[in-house]
Design a protein around this motif. Sequence first.
Motif, PDB file in Angstrom:
ATOM      1  N   GLU A 766       0.736  -1.072  -0.012  1.00 52.99           N
ATOM      2  CA  GLU A 766       0.158   0.037  -0.029  1.00 52.99           C
ATOM      3  C   GLU A 766       0.943   1.047   0.094  1.00 52.99           C
ATOM      4  OE1 GLU A 766      -2.554   0.018   3.464  1.00 52.99           O
ATOM      5  OE2 GLU A 766      -3.787  -1.764   2.532  1.00 52.99           O
ATOM      6  N   ARG A 767       1.856   1.288   0.817  1.00 53.40           N
ATOM      7  CA  ARG A 767       2.932   2.382   0.667  1.00 53.40           C
ATOM      8  C   ARG A 767       3.520   2.726  -0.726  1.00 53.40           C
ATOM      9  NH1 ARG A 767       4.040   5.749   4.741  1.00 53.40           N
ATOM     10  NH2 ARG A 767       5.894   7.195   4.694  1.00 53.40           N
ATOM     11  N   LEU A 768       4.276   1.716  -1.256  1.00 55.89           N
ATOM     12  CA  LEU A 768       4.673   1.665  -2.311  1.00 55.89           C
ATOM     13  C   LEU A 768       3.872   2.153  -3.458  1.00 55.89           C
ATOM     14  CD1 LEU A 768       7.323  -1.476  -2.139  1.00 55.89           C
ATOM     15  CD2 LEU A 768       7.846   0.926  -1.463  1.00 55.89           C
ATOM     16  N   GLU A 769       2.465   1.400  -3.383  1.00 53.13           N
ATOM     17  CA  GLU A 769       1.731   2.044  -4.485  1.00 53.13           C
ATOM     18  C   GLU A 769       1.491   3.453  -4.445  1.00 53.13           C
ATOM     19  OE1 GLU A 769       0.367   0.575  -6.860  1.00 53.13           O
ATOM     20  OE2 GLU A 769       0.796  -1.629  -6.383  1.00 53.13           O
ATOM     21  N   LYS A 770       1.377   3.864  -3.124  1.00 53.03           N
ATOM     22  CA  LYS A 770       1.284   5.430  -3.323  1.00 53.03           C
ATOM     23  C   LYS A 770       2.723   6.057  -3.728  1.00 53.03           C
ATOM     24  CE  LYS A 770      -1.461   5.529   1.000  1.00 53.03           C
ATOM     25  NZ  LYS A 770      -1.636   5.776   2.571  1.00 53.03           N
ATOM     26  N   TYR A 771       3.724   5.707  -3.690  1.00 51.29           N
ATOM     27  CA  TYR A 771       4.758   6.264  -4.301  1.00 51.29           C
ATOM     28  C   TYR A 771       4.789   6.214  -5.765  1.00 51.29           C
ATOM     29  CZ  TYR A 771       7.815   6.904  -0.277  1.00 51.29           C
ATOM     30  OH  TYR A 771       8.311   7.563   0.891  1.00 51.29           O
ATOM     31  N   VAL A 772       4.207   4.797  -6.160  1.00 52.25           N
ATOM     32  CA  VAL A 772       4.037   4.681  -7.896  1.00 52.25           C
ATOM     33  C   VAL A 772       3.295   5.709  -8.234  1.00 52.25           C
ATOM     34  CG1 VAL A 772       3.495   3.137  -9.299  1.00 52.25           C
ATOM     35  CG2 VAL A 772       5.045   2.260  -7.271  1.00 52.25           C
ATOM     36  N   PRO A 809      17.836   1.827  -0.939  1.00 51.85           N
ATOM     37  CA  PRO A 809      18.512   3.075  -0.585  1.00 51.85           C
ATOM     38  C   PRO A 809      17.275   4.280  -0.637  1.00 51.85           C
ATOM     39  CG  PRO A 809      19.457   2.209  -2.656  1.00 51.85           C
ATOM     40  CD  PRO A 809      18.555   1.019  -2.047  1.00 51.85           C
ATOM     41  N   LYS A 810      16.318   3.985  -1.505  1.00 50.91           N
ATOM     42  CA  LYS A 810      15.453   5.018  -1.874  1.00 50.91           C
ATOM     43  C   LYS A 810      14.467   5.224  -0.593  1.00 50.91           C
ATOM     44  CE  LYS A 810      15.858   5.886  -6.730  1.00 50.91           C
ATOM     45  NZ  LYS A 810      15.363   5.798  -7.910  1.00 50.91           N
ATOM     46  N   LEU A 811      14.455   4.390   0.208  1.00 48.07           N
ATOM     47  CA  LEU A 811      13.458   4.350   1.209  1.00 48.07           C
ATOM     48  C   LEU A 811      14.068   4.946   2.498  1.00 48.07           C
ATOM     49  CD1 LEU A 811      11.664   0.899   1.115  1.00 48.07           C
ATOM     50  CD2 LEU A 811      10.788   2.986   0.304  1.00 48.07           C
ATOM     51  N   ARG A 812      13.452   5.263   3.362  1.00 52.07           N
ATOM     52  CA  ARG A 812      14.288   6.080   4.621  1.00 52.07           C
ATOM     53  C   ARG A 812      13.627   4.831   5.735  1.00 52.07           C
ATOM     54  NH1 ARG A 812      14.032  11.534   8.064  1.00 52.07           N
ATOM     55  NH2 ARG A 812      15.901  10.765   9.348  1.00 52.07           N
ATOM     56  N   TYR A 952       8.020  -1.346  -7.879  1.00 51.02           N
ATOM     57  CA  TYR A 952       8.275  -1.193  -6.477  1.00 51.02           C
ATOM     58  C   TYR A 952      10.034  -1.076  -6.531  1.00 51.02           C
ATOM     59  CZ  TYR A 952       3.768  -3.117  -5.258  1.00 51.02           C
ATOM     60  OH  TYR A 952       2.376  -3.201  -5.164  1.00 51.02           O
ATOM     61  N   ARG A 953      10.421  -1.863  -7.421  1.00 49.85           N
ATOM     62  CA  ARG A 953      12.050  -1.934  -7.547  1.00 49.85           C
ATOM     63  C   ARG A 953      12.447  -0.518  -7.848  1.00 49.85           C
ATOM     64  NH1 ARG A 953      11.317  -7.059 -10.264  1.00 49.85           N
ATOM     65  NH2 ARG A 953      12.030  -5.805 -11.978  1.00 49.85           N
ATOM     66  N   LYS A 954      11.783   0.012  -8.685  1.00 46.85           N
ATOM     67  CA  LYS A 954      12.125   1.331  -9.138  1.00 46.85           C
ATOM     68  C   LYS A 954      11.975   2.486  -7.944  1.00 46.85           C
ATOM     69  CE  LYS A 954      11.329   0.623 -13.989  1.00 46.85           C
ATOM     70  NZ  LYS A 954      10.205   1.167 -15.256  1.00 46.85           N
ATOM     71  N   VAL A 955      10.872   2.480  -7.522  1.00 43.46           N
ATOM     72  CA  VAL A 955      10.738   3.312  -6.337  1.00 43.46           C
ATOM     73  C   VAL A 955      11.405   3.207  -5.238  1.00 43.46           C
ATOM     74  CG1 VAL A 955       8.596   4.093  -7.224  1.00 43.46           C
ATOM     75  CG2 VAL A 955       8.824   2.410  -5.480  1.00 43.46           C
ATOM     76  N   THR A 956      11.980   2.023  -4.873  1.00 43.83           N
ATOM     77  CA  THR A 956      12.714   1.844  -3.897  1.00 43.83           C
ATOM     78  C   THR A 956      14.480   1.809  -3.989  1.00 43.83           C
ATOM     79  OG1 THR A 956      12.713  -0.601  -4.260  1.00 43.83           O
ATOM     80  CG2 THR A 956      11.189   0.331  -2.506  1.00 43.83           C
ATOM     81  N   GLY A 957      14.722   2.018  -5.493  1.00 43.21           N
ATOM     82  CA  GLY A 957      16.032   1.708  -5.810  1.00 43.21           C
ATOM     83  C   GLY A 957      16.763   0.531  -5.482  1.00 43.21           C
ATOM     84  N   ALA A 958      16.092  -0.778  -5.699  1.00 40.97           N
ATOM     85  CA  ALA A 958      16.408  -1.816  -4.989  1.00 40.97           C
ATOM     86  C   ALA A 958      17.919  -2.316  -5.558  1.00 40.97           C
ATOM     87  CB  ALA A 958      15.531  -2.847  -5.409  1.00 40.97           C
ATOM     88  N   VAL A 959      18.834  -2.556  -4.489  1.00 39.85           N
ATOM     89  CA  VAL A 959      19.896  -3.207  -4.755  1.00 39.85           C
ATOM     90  C   VAL A 959      20.104  -4.614  -4.792  1.00 39.85           C
ATOM     91  CG1 VAL A 959      22.439  -3.136  -4.058  1.00 39.85           C
ATOM     92  CG2 VAL A 959      21.066  -1.032  -4.168  1.00 39.85           C
ATOM     93  N   VAL A 960      19.120  -5.062  -3.879  1.00 40.39           N
ATOM     94  CA  VAL A 960      19.234  -6.544  -3.612  1.00 40.39           C
ATOM     95  C   VAL A 960      18.589  -7.368  -4.696  1.00 40.39           C
ATOM     96  CG1 VAL A 960      17.417  -6.535  -2.468  1.00 40.39           C
ATOM     97  CG2 VAL A 960      18.693  -8.444  -1.890  1.00 40.39           C
TER      98      VAL A 960
END
Length: 1591
Positions: A766-772, A809-812, A952-960
Amino acid sequence: MHPKNIATIKSYLTALSWYALFGALHELFHIATAFAFGLFDISSCTRDQLKNLIIDALLYRQVSIPLLDANDTSSSTTALNLKLTLVRLLGWIVSVLLAIVVHLHLRRRKFENANPMNSSSPWIWCIVAAYVTAFDAIATDLFGLPKLHLHSAVVRTGNASFFSSCFDGIVNNDPMMISSSSSSSGVTFCCGNFGVILLHSAWFEKGGKYAYDILEKMIQVTMMRGAQSGGVVTFEDKETSEKDGSGHAAHSMIGIRTRVVKSKRGDLSKLLRSKIEHGPIVPFVKAVSHKVANRVKFYAGHTRFATTSKATFDGTHPHQWSKPQYLRVYNMDELVSTDEVDKSMGRSIMGLSSSILRRSRSSAKRHIVSPMKTRVENFITHNGDFEFYELNGTSCEFEAVQKWLEIATETKMPSGVDSAAIAGMVDIIRTKGCFALSARYVICLGFPTSKIEENVDEIRLPSWQIYEKLARVFEETLREYQNEFPFPLDVISQDPGKREGLARKAAGKLTSSECQSVLESIRRHVGNEELGAGVYNFAVACVNAFFDNDLLQTVKIFMAHAKGSFGLCVMSSLDSNRQICLAARGQTISIAFYPQKHVILYGSEQAAVKAGMGVEFPGVNSTCALDRSHLNVETDVLRLDLDDLGGEICLIDWGSKKYKTPAVSPPNRSITAKSVMNNEAQLYLIQESMNLSQSEMLYHRMTKLTKNRLITPLKDDCEDPILQDIREIPMICGAIQDDWLNIGDGSTMFSLNRLTAWNLGRCIKERLEKYVAGELTPCANKVDILLTGCEVSLWLAEQFASDLQKAFPKLRIVAMSSNKLLGLYGQEEINIPTVGFPVSEKSLNLFDAITIIVSHSGGTFSPLGCSNLFQSKTNNIFVVTSEWDTQIGKQLRSFDNQNGISMKLVFNSRIFTTGVGMRPAEPCSVSVAATHQLLTNIFEFISIVVLSDDSYRKVTGAVVTLKDLEILERCNRENVAALEDIVGTDVYGNPVTDKKGSAENDLRKAGDLWGDHILENARAYIMSFVYIVGTVVSGYPIATGIATGAGLPSGSRIFYFTRFIDALIYFFLPQINVFILRVIQRRQLLHRMVSRTVVIGDIPWVAQSAEAFLSKIFACSFSIAGLNVLSANPSDHLVHRMTHRVVRGSLLICGRPDGRLSALTAAESAVSLSINQASSIQSLGSTCESITIGHNPFKLPLTAKGIFLKRFRPLFLCEYLLGEENAEDGMDVSVSVRRRQKQQVVAREESPSRRSLDFKEENRDTILDETIRTLQGRSSAQGRDKTLEPVARVGDNVANVKNDQKGHSKPKQQSSAALLSKYKSLESKAIQKMERDHLLDESGKLPFASVLSAAINEKKWSDSARRVFEFLDTDKDALLTLEEFVEGIIKLNSSKGRADLTTLFHQFENDGNGYLTFDQFFKVMTMTSLEIEESLQPSIRDKRGLIQVQPNNERFFGQSLIQKVEKKTLGHIHVSAGATKSQNFAQELYESRIASLQRFVAMTVMFHQMGWRVEHFFHKISFGLLGYRMDRTHSIMRIATTASPVSGADVRDRKRAIFYMRKIHRSVHTISSAWLSYKERKARMQSITPATKEE
């Protein structure tokens, strides 16, 4: 009667008379000594006190002396204790001298034929009685042994103003426990209430052993909240000299209080039990109690941890303010008649004494009753803090309340702690049945003119004699009223009209001429008619207090006016025959009901009320168990948790069947009584705020303790709880993994953790959908995930937050102490600034943040406060705790109920549980390992949820990556086998039989070595003692003895030299013995001969947790074997903080990362450098003794020992390249396979998308190459040869590899520096080859021909791609739809699956518009097979639909990448280097989640062996006299429930404020949105209307 029998009886009576006489003389001398020292003034005693003194001294061989200096803060504590000691010691001295004098005197005289010692003489009993009294006095006064039922020199407890305030120490065998009362501001306690109500006489069989078993277990559990001191109070029935209305003896309840201040190494639970069992039980109590077969008895207790004051005896609970008084009290409890008893209870109370039954018959016939002198005393136990008391709009601090209480009650302050003031307020408010108390209450607290003056000189209150005179007026008025209107008291109390008539009659009598003197004495309090404080109002208030202020109303009034946090139990001698009252606000109280065992337990600690589950009922249970439903209220054990957040009061009454009179007074009779315990007891509940929605059925609020899989029972006691915890680590970690994999016994479809994970995943999506969608934008102060906790839990949360932040890294993601959060948000006006930390209310936006509270106990104050406070900020709160049934879990379970959601969201689970349960050992081991294990599973779950969607990967800048998670999961599952090798027990808890070569052996040997270091001073001390005693007693020191034995003449001057040598030996004897011990034990000779310091170095969470573990193990050790523990991070500040502390003999233990992994080589190199720098500081050729723990089998040259842990995992690619595949410490696959076969682990199922990725070896070709070949009619089967050539490895050379007879390679041990050099060499060669192949020609110049050729080829590729794009674009709109792309590529290239092509299309489509432009199409078509494999993700769900990370099943990590390398095209070195770097993050995760856990567990094994060796030594050498338990510290605070840094009341008030502010903001937002929408619609309508008119 036979003459012999008569003579025998006379002899017995004579003996008893002499015994009583000598005992009375002994007690009277105590009184005389106290008077001589100024501790006692006979003139200040009342007549009742003098009468009690004489009766107690003559009949009961005990004294209760009113102590003048008990609360005199001007007198020193030392002087007071000295006087008390002299009073006690002089008593036994006089008794001994008296016995000797009597004996000598009778021997000189010649009685009865000059033989006074004749057995028939009565004088022989005089001598025997004198000596028995003397021995009794010696035993109790000198040695402080437990007292018998008949003894001398005891002090009755339960009397706060008597010697109990200072002389209770004698009762508890320690006269030096007392200190002067000290008042402190804002005193808070980390304490715990507990209590047991026994509803069946069977509990008193065998001296009450069964009841004491429950009580001791409750104390043991409650001790985890702090146990520096503790106490228990109970009430016993006593016949008084008064007569009731029927002429029979009246009864009073006497409080018997036992308190203990434990020593440093004492066990409070055993001390309290011993004192209760052998405590001051008055002889007549037993004589009365045996008459009542079905009596009810309760024990109310408290354990205390003082935080801002000393743990003194006077501050120990239970507290009592006023001394016991015999007051004129009306008995309003009317017993049921015999017929009613027979009908309702059958034969259940046939054992009641005939006197009680006769009294019930006579009381039923008479309505006019008279007051009887009844013993009145009140006790309280309190957990929390009492800050203010509000009276008539004015708030008074509790220090002012204390001073005011001294004047109002005419009693000196018994203790300066705030809880004692609560007892004083109860003394004033509890007035039902006594007019004198009612008058005092009205004047002090119940009138509009009542006030609490801060200035003592301004306080003007009537004396107690005035209140008694007022009481006489009201008593006479009541008697006249009942003569005129013969109504029972209960009828009068229920009728307002009758009350008014009684009040008017009393007011008239007060204003009469006979009462003018009494009225004048209170005129300043009742003379203000304008304020409603006239005589009539005074009479009304007194009558109301007389009828209303029972126990429940007392607590209700106090809680309504008091501010603070309260876990409160209130008891009164007037009500102890049928009820007690509990209250919770800001502190927890739980009540458990055991219907089949006829017992009720309550306590501040939820786990404490489970103590009855392990104790069998001693009687015959008539109630059979009913298994017809899951919830059998009649038989199941149920627990009720009071609403500590909103505030709740609970009255427990067990007298409804025995008494006709209602349990509560008229103001509270509208409350519906809740029947429990098969109607054996009734509950009356009052909620201060409707925080919880009340159900008509009470069991809807209750928690089922029996037949409940979610309830973890209490652990059985064991000799070594720490060792038990360590041995269960593999079993617990394995159980957590199985639970996460949803492997169970099939009783449930999903585990609790999986349901909670589903809810957590929903919140994250739900939180990531709001970012998207753009509803949320990244902001510097906006927190996405917040983790909080205290101490060890916080350190684990910080490591978890660190890993999660690196992965996304894009999440706090923020980890912060719960104390800091409460300091920021838990206060109404003034926040506590976090100086030194970049945290403030503005720097943290926690609105709707996903909050994860990490708390093993689930009851620590700060995390518990955050769980309450943040409910007003976010709906997304979760907890990681030890079991489902914790305080935080209770708050979160009630969260949805408070919001009106109730049971609509069945899967709205918020609790992650490790299943560890309550662990009494203070050094934390299994709880830390289990929490870290569970957080690893949560990390994997969060990561795979984010990776499941490309947006989700884009908005969070997923490294893993998924590969990283698969590697981590494989290491995670194999981790259990590694823990088995470290701990020495398997996953089922059974000891490992073959321990040869195991890490446990090495760790325990190292622990023994360091244990010998710590014990050397103690052993040398004993050796010195033996030598000194032997040489001094014999007279031959060693040098002189040798000289004498050699025949040296006694007068020789050489003896001067030998004696000098002996003097030197005596002087240096401890050092000599230390050297001898070191030589024998083969330890370092040049270490300093002082107490040792242990420095622990590792990553932060391991170092800090290990430091806490070791320091708690040695918290109770003796100073001669003490230990100082420090910790630091060797990769950061160990050198800066610790190297100046390095001395000879310092002990350094460091955990080393596995430097064989390329990502960790530099880290191990930094750690090794720090260790070498610390070890290089030498003095006299010696330095600190350092030990390293790690996986890399290379011993640092300057360390004393290296402990190497086996790998138990597949090799990483970098290790494979170094030739480590046949290393001796590789993964023992057989162990893992056997364990998983026994557990029947579900095999991994390959998903369709994964099977579709089995590409052929032509992975250098792009999709465009394959498509063009298809268009040109060429087959894709003409690819390269599929035969793979072996990949060369850097380690395959003669220098690094040695072959055994079977040809297996055994790589030599390599330091981190050597490994770092090799990895740098590998990277350098890869860069050189890339430059040579793609940039430079053989002469080192730029190859223009190659560049030109590449440009031409790129142009050809672009033209070819354009041709394919036009071929696929069937509608010729220059855009490719999904259908055009997928269908066209499948026709041209059948090797690609539809699902894979669909996934690729959605990854590159233009912002989700459903089409591809040519540029996007070109990117897709130029991807290699390796790039496609990384882009396409397999299914994240297993065959059961659970989101699950599948473990990597390769022989070594990166095997698939190596097999797909085409050396002819790219070269193996370049691809291998890139693949190695791709595993860097996986290696970091392995270090932080797996390897660090193994090192922590290894340290606990070693440190436990150290502690056990020291503990066992003192226990063995002293035959148990100097034994102590290393699983406990001095404070015994396993759970920090202290209200810090803010009080519980502030948290509650602040939560309400934030909640209402949030509702207001939402309302304003809703209204403004509706208004703007209305204006927009209105503007549209206005724009349409003119156009309509024109038409």
